[in-house]
Motif scaffolding. Structure first.
Motif: not given
Length: 170
Positions: A53-73
């Protein structure tokens, strides 16, 4: 022979599924020591943060991971969940669609339908949910909610009753 990372991933997945966040935290830390940069480890980290339930942390991590792994389903799927929980339904729709295009899975379609329902795209959402019903009767619950939003109470009740046939304790 299974390697340590495989065992850690499997055990972490199980702990997350059971909601054992304390055990999941320990396993995630150990996995990060063994395999810190892989898409699998980073995806499990995002899953852990979302389930906690740590939404703010998840959002920051999401942004980072989408840049690192843009083709990961898997990353796109989890990013869709993060957007959904943040009530960013249009972004969630985009991410679930992209995830499903890369790797067809009923879960991405189910979450796509939920996101579309939130956006008021009820016909498309109903079509998706109805297509999932033969294999995934748990989708009756979301379909009932959708019919309720359409003010089609008779179909909503029928969907709830169908759902309860499969999940009588819910």
């Amino acid at each position: 022979e299974e390697g340590i990372t495989t065992v850690l991933r499997r055990n972490l997945f199980r702990a997350l599924g059971q909601g054992d966040m304390a055990q999941a935290a320990l396993l995630l830390e150990r996995l990060k020591e063994e395999d810190p940069l892989s898409v699998e480890t980073r995806g499990m980290e995002l899953d852990y943060v979302l389930r906690g339930g740590r939404l703010q942390e998840a959002r920051a991590l999401t942004d980072q991971l989408l840049m690192l792994f843009p083709k990961s389903p898997r990353i796109l799927y989890l990013a869709g969940q993060a957007a959904y929980r943040a009530k960013e339904y249009a972004i969630a729709v985009e991410r679930f669609r992209e995830s499903h295009c890369m790797y067809a899975n009923w879960r991405s379609l189910s979450w796509l339908a939920k996101s579309l329902t939130q956006l008021g795209e009820l016909d498309e959402a109903a079509s998706i949910l109805e297509s999932l019903l033969p294999e995934r009767p748990e989708c009756y619950r979301d379909l009932a909610w959708l019919y309720e939003r359409k003010e089609d109470h008779e179909r909503a009740l029928a969907a709830v009753e169908a759902y309860l046939k499969y999940h009588p304790e819910d």
